[in-house]
Design an enzyme around this catalytic site. Structure first.
Site, PDB file in Angstrom:
ATOM      1  N   HIS A 122      10.277  -9.364   7.535  1.00  0.00           N
ATOM      2  CA  HIS A 122      10.445  -8.142   8.331  1.00  0.00           C
ATOM      3  C   HIS A 122      10.810  -8.574   9.751  1.00  0.00           C
ATOM      4  O   HIS A 122      10.392  -9.644  10.200  1.00  0.00           O
ATOM      5  CB  HIS A 122       9.092  -7.405   8.317  1.00  0.00           C
ATOM      6  CG  HIS A 122       9.105  -6.037   8.914  1.00  0.00           C
ATOM      7  ND1 HIS A 122       9.094  -5.808  10.269  1.00  0.00           N
ATOM      8  CD2 HIS A 122       9.065  -4.804   8.337  1.00  0.00           C
ATOM      9  CE1 HIS A 122       9.068  -4.507  10.500  1.00  0.00           C
ATOM     10  NE2 HIS A 122       9.049  -3.870   9.345  1.00  0.00           N
ATOM     11  N   ASP A 199       2.062 -12.560   7.206  1.00  0.00           N
ATOM     12  CA  ASP A 199       2.254 -11.150   7.537  1.00  0.00           C
ATOM     13  C   ASP A 199       1.724 -10.377   6.330  1.00  0.00           C
ATOM     14  O   ASP A 199       2.372 -10.324   5.280  1.00  0.00           O
ATOM     15  CB  ASP A 199       3.747 -10.900   7.770  1.00  0.00           C
ATOM     16  CG  ASP A 199       4.092  -9.423   7.856  1.00  0.00           C
ATOM     17  OD1 ASP A 199       3.209  -8.576   7.591  1.00  0.00           O
ATOM     18  OD2 ASP A 199       5.255  -9.116   8.164  1.00  0.00           O
ATOM     19  N   GLN A 202       2.027  -5.712   3.772  1.00  0.00           N
ATOM     20  CA  GLN A 202       2.206  -5.113   2.440  1.00  0.00           C
ATOM     21  C   GLN A 202       1.218  -5.662   1.415  1.00  0.00           C
ATOM     22  O   GLN A 202       1.275  -5.282   0.244  1.00  0.00           O
ATOM     23  CB  GLN A 202       3.637  -5.340   1.944  1.00  0.00           C
ATOM     24  CG  GLN A 202       4.701  -4.687   2.804  1.00  0.00           C
ATOM     25  CD  GLN A 202       4.589  -3.162   2.844  1.00  0.00           C
ATOM     26  OE1 GLN A 202       3.962  -2.544   1.988  1.00  0.00           O
ATOM     27  NE2 GLN A 202       5.192  -2.551   3.851  1.00  0.00           N
ATOM     28  N   LYS A 225      -0.867   1.353   6.752  1.00  0.00           N
ATOM     29  CA  LYS A 225      -0.351   1.068   5.409  1.00  0.00           C
ATOM     30  C   LYS A 225      -1.489   0.896   4.405  1.00  0.00           C
ATOM     31  O   LYS A 225      -1.259   0.774   3.207  1.00  0.00           O
ATOM     32  CB  LYS A 225       0.521  -0.189   5.429  1.00  0.00           C
ATOM     33  CG  LYS A 225       1.788  -0.016   6.283  1.00  0.00           C
ATOM     34  CD  LYS A 225       2.608  -1.275   6.279  1.00  0.00           C
ATOM     35  CE  LYS A 225       3.651  -1.318   7.371  1.00  0.00           C
ATOM     36  NZ  LYS A 225       4.780  -0.394   7.174  1.00  0.00           N
ATOM     37  N   CYS A 366      13.984  -2.813   8.128  1.00  0.00           N
ATOM     38  CA  CYS A 366      13.671  -3.818   9.171  1.00  0.00           C
ATOM     39  C   CYS A 366      13.756  -5.225   8.592  1.00  0.00           C
ATOM     40  O   CYS A 366      12.922  -6.091   8.899  1.00  0.00           O
ATOM     41  CB  CYS A 366      12.296  -3.577   9.796  1.00  0.00           C
ATOM     42  SG  CYS A 366      12.179  -2.025  10.658  1.00  0.00           S
TER      43      CYS A 366
HETATM   44  C1  LIG Z   1       6.049  -6.765   5.764  1.00  0.00           C
HETATM   45  C2  LIG Z   1       5.912  -5.970   7.031  1.00  0.00           C
HETATM   46  N1  LIG Z   1       5.653  -6.611   8.175  1.00  0.00           N
HETATM   47  C3  LIG Z   1       5.499  -5.955   9.320  1.00  0.00           C
HETATM   48  C4  LIG Z   1       5.620  -4.596   9.387  1.00  0.00           C
HETATM   49  C5  LIG Z   1       5.445  -3.916  10.710  1.00  0.00           C
HETATM   50  O1  LIG Z   1       4.297  -3.113  10.689  1.00  0.00           O
HETATM   51  P1  LIG Z   1       3.955  -2.154  11.901  1.00  0.00           P
HETATM   52  O2  LIG Z   1       5.198  -1.336  12.160  1.00  0.00           O
HETATM   53  O3  LIG Z   1       2.820  -1.339  11.414  1.00  0.00           O
HETATM   54  O4  LIG Z   1       3.622  -3.006  13.070  1.00  0.00           O
HETATM   55  C6  LIG Z   1       5.907  -3.882   8.237  1.00  0.00           C
HETATM   56  C7  LIG Z   1       6.114  -2.422   8.290  1.00  0.00           C
HETATM   57  O5  LIG Z   1       6.906  -1.862   7.585  1.00  0.00           O
HETATM   58  C8  LIG Z   1       6.045  -4.580   7.025  1.00  0.00           C
HETATM   59  O6  LIG Z   1       6.297  -3.950   5.875  1.00  0.00           O
END
Ligand SMILES: Cc1ncc(COP(=O)(O)O)c(C=O)c1O
Length: 408
Positions: A122, A199, A202, A225, A366
């Site tokens: 991401h 990270d 998910q 999430k 993203c």
């Molecule tokens: C794998 C992953 N990393 C990071 C993020 C970023 O999360 P946040 O926007 O809650 O900071 C997301 C959000 O879609 C994600 O799916």
């Protein structure tokens, strides 16, 4: 025992609403999952009965708010099987957590040091490292992705060198749903003295995570999430790793002592929580962690796996549809991205919303480098939560087939 999905659904007030006048088939859980009554009530209780600032007052409300806030930290620590609540720093989400890690670790990196990422990441696990590269002259190396949307470990030996200081990877892909096999990552990192950051945005929605068993050093995730409020998340870190990280923001709450000559910072995690934190959101996150922990984990996993299989086999019947990610059930979660020949993802998502009440996500998610890897501008993505039903999948498959017939 099988999951009682209908009973579970009654815990989510939003699921019985009809946005746009249609039955809601909410399949955008990877973007934001819905909140159960237990979380909504915990936030409301806090705001109506305990609202005050934390760690500063001695009056009854301030003490209650502080206890609730620290209780939430303990609940999150428990969810992650952390050694102690002090290893959990609240942030506004995954993005803020990874930026905090990049800033903190960056203080110890020098030109030529390497950070290893993957094509699966991401943007929030790419851009902070690029910003660090601009500041410090580190290098970024990228692990490629296989045809079925997994990190390609055959490149490990070539990409992870002695100059590697950190391997930062997604635990579960927000595009392909692939679960990263963490053990070889930790092994490769240890062999060259590097740290590992995951990270977990998910991964955490699918049940408690055991950071100690994973053997990683840092773990980032978001509350919204995993059935909690937005504006809250956390960076978990091993005590010694957090201790070597300087703070990113300065201000109240993160100090031990201040003079105009110098400031001594508080120990982690307070060092990373300058200013008034998102207190009600943290309380909600703690409630969400407890709510997920109380679910029958095996029943939830079996339910989500069955629906993922139904989704994959249903989508496979749509002509011109290609799944971007594993087409089998092994090592994947219920996040399914697909491209339909001749139909733009935005048009497809609009069609499914307007005619079938199906909430999907369309676009690059993203993850532009991953889209480039697959030669796409974007995909449509359906993502599951335990409250999803067979009817949601039926509506999805029928809607996608209909969109293909009418829009291609
Ligand atoms: C794998 C992953 N990393 C990071 C993020 C970023 O999360 P946040 O926007 O809650 O900071 C997301 C959000 O879609 C994600 O799916």
């Amino acid at each position: 025992m099988a999951l009682d999905v209908q009973r579970l659904r009654t815990e989510f007030p939003i699921l019985s609403t009809q946005p746009g006048g249609r039955t809601l088939h909410y399949l955008d859980n990877a973007a934001t999952a819905q909140m159960p009554r237990a979380v909504i009530d915990a936030v409301t209780r806090h705001e109506t009965g305990d609202r005050a600032n934390v760690a500063r007052g001695v009056h009854a409300l301030a003490e209650r708010a502080t206890a609730a806030f620290e209780g939430a930290r303990a609940a999150v620590a428990d969810y992650l099987n952390a050694s102690s609540p002090e290893e959990v720093a609240f942030t506004s989400g995954t993005t803020a957590a990874i930026n905090l890690a990049a800033h903190g670790l960056g203080a110890h990196l020098k030109p030529g040091d390497e950070v290893v990422l993957s094509e699966l990441e991401h943007h929030s696990n790419i851009v902070p490292w690029q910003m660090l590269r601009e500041r410090t002259g580190i290098e970024i190396k990228v692990l490629p992705v296989t045809e079925d949307g997994r990190i390609d470990f055959t490149f490990f030996d070539r990409i992870v060198t002695k100059r590697c200081r950190l391997i930062a990877l997604t635990h579960v892909s927000n595009v392909t749903g692939a679960v990263t096999d963490v053990a070889p990552v930790v092994e490769a990192a240890r062999a060259v003295g590097a740290l590992v950051l995951l990270d977990g945005a998910q991964a955490v929605p699918h049940g408690p995570v055991d950071v100690r068993a994973l053997g990683v050093d840092l773990y980032a995730f978001s509350g919204h999430k995993m059935y909690g409020p937005n504006g809250i998340g956390a960076l978990w870190g091993k005590r010694d790793v957090l201790a070597m990280m300087p703070p990113m923001l300065g201000g109240g709450g993160m100090i031990r002592h201040v003079t105009f000559a110098r400031t001594a910072y508080a120990d982690p995690p307070k060092r990373f929580e300058a200013g008034t934190p998102p207190i009600a959101q943290a309380v909600g996150l703690g409630a969400a962690a407890q709510w997920v922990q109380a679910l029958d984990r095996e029943a939830v996993a079996a339910h989500e796996l069955r629906l993922t299989g139904k989704m994959l086999s249903g989508l496979a019947t749509v002509p011109g549809l290609r799944v971007i990610g594993p087409t089998g059930l092994q090592g994947r979660r219920g996040v399914v991205s697909f491209a339909v020949e001749g139909v733009h993802p935005h048009d497809l998502c609009q069609w499914l919303n307007d005619r079938f009440g199906v909430a999907l996500r369309g676009g690059h998610h993203c993850a532009e480098p991953l889209m480039q890897r697959f030669g796409l501008d974007g995909t449509s993505r359906a993502s599951l939560a335990p409250y999803n039903t067979d009817a949601d999948i039926d509506a999805l498959v029928e809607g996608v087939a209909d969109a293909r017939r009418n829009l291609a």
